[in-house]
Design a protein around this motif. Structure first.
Motif, short mmCIF file in Angstrom:
data_model
loop_
_atom_site.label_atom_id
_atom_site.label_comp_id
_atom_site.label_asym_id
_atom_site.label_seq_id
_atom_site.Cartn_x
_atom_site.Cartn_y
_atom_site.Cartn_z
N SER A 219 6.53 -0.49 6.22
CA SER A 219 7.70 -0.98 5.49
C SER A 219 7.73 -2.51 5.50
O SER A 219 6.97 -3.17 6.22
CB SER A 219 9.01 -0.40 6.05
OG SER A 219 9.46 -1.15 7.17
N GLY B 65 0.83 -1.21 0.00
CA GLY B 65 0.00 0.00 0.00
C GLY B 65 0.86 1.25 0.00
O GLY B 65 2.03 1.23 -0.38
N LYS B 66 0.27 2.35 0.46
CA LYS B 66 0.97 3.63 0.58
C LYS B 66 0.64 4.20 1.95
O LYS B 66 -0.53 4.47 2.25
CB LYS B 66 0.55 4.60 -0.52
CG LYS B 66 0.91 4.13 -1.92
CD LYS B 66 0.45 5.13 -2.98
CE LYS B 66 0.80 4.65 -4.38
NZ LYS B 66 0.32 5.60 -5.43
N THR B 67 1.67 4.37 2.79
CA THR B 67 1.40 4.82 4.15
C THR B 67 1.11 6.32 4.20
O THR B 67 1.65 7.11 3.42
CB THR B 67 2.58 4.47 5.07
OG1 THR B 67 2.19 4.71 6.43
CG2 THR B 67 3.82 5.28 4.74
N ARG B 68 0.20 6.67 5.10
CA ARG B 68 -0.13 8.06 5.44
C ARG B 68 -0.52 8.08 6.92
O ARG B 68 -0.93 7.06 7.48
CB ARG B 68 -1.30 8.60 4.60
CG ARG B 68 -1.04 8.72 3.11
CD ARG B 68 -0.05 9.83 2.76
NE ARG B 68 0.02 10.05 1.31
CZ ARG B 68 0.76 9.35 0.48
NH1 ARG B 68 1.50 8.34 0.93
NH2 ARG B 68 0.77 9.64 -0.82
N ASP C 204 -5.74 9.74 1.40
CA ASP C 204 -4.68 9.90 0.39
C ASP C 204 -3.78 8.67 0.28
O ASP C 204 -2.95 8.59 -0.63
CB ASP C 204 -3.80 11.11 0.74
CG ASP C 204 -4.58 12.42 0.69
OD1 ASP C 204 -5.60 12.47 -0.02
OD2 ASP C 204 -4.16 13.37 1.39
N GLY C 205 -3.92 7.76 1.22
CA GLY C 205 -3.06 6.59 1.22
C GLY C 205 -3.73 5.36 0.66
O GLY C 205 -4.88 5.40 0.17
N ALA D 159 -5.12 0.18 -7.45
CA ALA D 159 -4.34 0.41 -6.22
C ALA D 159 -4.01 -0.89 -5.50
O ALA D 159 -3.20 -0.90 -4.56
CB ALA D 159 -5.11 1.35 -5.29
N ASP E 84 1.56 -0.09 5.13
CA ASP E 84 1.81 -0.14 3.68
C ASP E 84 2.30 -1.51 3.23
O ASP E 84 2.54 -1.73 2.04
CB ASP E 84 2.77 0.95 3.23
CG ASP E 84 4.14 0.88 3.90
OD1 ASP E 84 4.35 0.00 4.75
OD2 ASP E 84 5.00 1.72 3.56
#
Length: 405
Positions: A247, A193-196, A203-204, A296, A260
């Motif tokens: 990570s 994923g994408k961390t926020r 947004d993540g 995504a 993520d």
């Protein structure tokens, strides 16, 4: 019942059997460290007068092989049993390593899988020896490490040249003659994923949310290529381990951030007419479909091969000598016809029978226990162990007196 079998049955010793089983439970033998149980097992076989080899395959990993040399002219028979056990889970009311005994059961971790079967075959040999029986063919007792890691111990044993014409694997089949079981493999999927920070969650890309989409798809997946309904019935995926964090190190000390990375480790099963390559493609197809629906969704698939190997499916015909021999003596000793086929949850086992069959040997799975396997207060009925001991002993007589194939 012939005279040799009748005399052997009379030599059964309940106390000796139960004491052997309980002693073995008191020795911790998780996969990866079987040295103490291997030495103990080798000592028991030496006491029975067998030719014993204690073979170190890796540091603290041993196979214990005992051979009772036949007088010649008969078929050889191998008993195969693994010494490693599952880990202890929560919820026990008894000591997992206590080897506790009451009038009905022996309790402890590994008693089902499969120290009861191992103790029963040691008892069978003791009965035969005390009754004065001498087999025509060799009897091989192969106690191995690492079955729970795909059967690494049995594969190394086969590579070293240990063989027999026929075999019995004493897995906990509830005294069913198991003639077919699934393949066993382990795979891992990583969702990226994408961390926020949670304040910017929109947004993540939450890797855990992506995993939540995937898990139902895996649980309901049936692999392609099954030639028969019975093979299709052997299809199953178990979600065994899930980890997530920030990570690829899966850092877990900052729950305020979206994970993520989320990793799932699964066990897969399929039937004899299906293949590992096809199963992995079917899993990849699920991932590709989810990615097409949501760009995504990003996933990585790999076969887990570190410290384990693939265990093939197993199948033997019902008219094979070990199946017929054990079926006949089971009925004679227990008074009830043997169940033959895939009648218990054991059909979802992986077992060393698959490796032995692949090496050209013919055999079947038959052992005590199973009803209380891999659960708190794991236990096996002493009555089942008694039947197994007597059936094993009678099978040795029947099989080893048969001319070599």
């Amino acid at each position: 019942m012939d005279v040799a079998t009748a005399n052997t049955i009379k030599a059964f010793d309940r106390h000796r059997l139960v004491d052997t089983a309980a002693q073995s439970v008191r020795i911790k033998s998780y996969s990866g460290d079987e040295v103490e149980i291997a030495q103990w097992t080798a000592d028991r076989m030496s006491e029975l007068g067998l030719d014993v080899s204690l073979v170190e395959v890796a540091p603290r990993r041993y196979n214990a092989i005992g051979v009772w040399r036949g007088r010649g002219g008969g078929s050889s028979l191998m008993y195969n049993g693994h010494m490693d056990t599952n880990p202890v889970g929560e919820g026990w009311s008894r000591s997992p390593l206590g080897g506790e005994i009451d009038e009905e059961f022996v309790y402890g971790i590994g008693i089902c899988n499969m120290k009861a079967g191992n103790a029963s075959f040691l008892e069978a040999v003791a009965m035969l020896k005390n009754a004065g029986f001498r087999p025509k063919g060799d009897v091989v007792l192969a106690f191995v490490h690492g079955e729970l890691q795909g059967g690494v111990g049995t594969v190394r044993m086969i590579e070293s040249g240990v063989r027999a014409d026929y075999f019995i694997v004493g897995e906990p089949t509830e005294l069913t003659l198991l003639t077919q079981h699934s393949a066993s493999f382990v795979f891992e999927i990583t969702i990226l994923g994408k961390t926020r920070h949670l304040s910017k969650r929109e947004d993540g890309v939450d890797a855990i949310a992506g995993m939540e989409k995937l898990l139902p798809q895996l649980r309901s997946l049936t692999f392609s290529g099954a030639a028969t309904d019975s093979d299709r019935l052997l299809n199953r995926i178990n979600i065994g381990v899930i980890r997530a964090g920030v990570s690829r190190q899966l850092l877990d000390w900052r729950p305020q951030q979206l994970a993520d990375v989320c990793v799932v480790k699964c066990a897969g099963r399929f039937g004899p007419s299906q293949t590992l390559d096809q199963a992995m493609r079917d899993i990849q197809d699920v991932l590709d479909r989810l990615s097409a629906e949501d760009p995504a969704f990003v996933a990585e698939l790999k076969l887990v091969e570190e410290n384990r190997i693939f265990m093939p499916p197993f199948k033997v015909e019902h008219d094979a000598l070990p199946v017929v021999a054990l079926g006949d003596v089971h009925k004679e000793i227990s008074g009830s016809p043997a169940k033959i086929g895939m009648h218990t949850p054991a059909k979802f086992f992986g077992s060393d029978a698959a490796h032995l069959a692949k090496a050209g040997m013919t055999g079947v799975l038959y052992g005590p226990g199973g009803r209380f396997n891999t659960m708190p207060d794991e236990r096996v009925a002493i009555s089942e162990m008694e039947i197994a001991s007597k059936v094993y002993a009678a099978a040795v007589i029947n099989v080893t007196e048969t001319p070599c194939p």
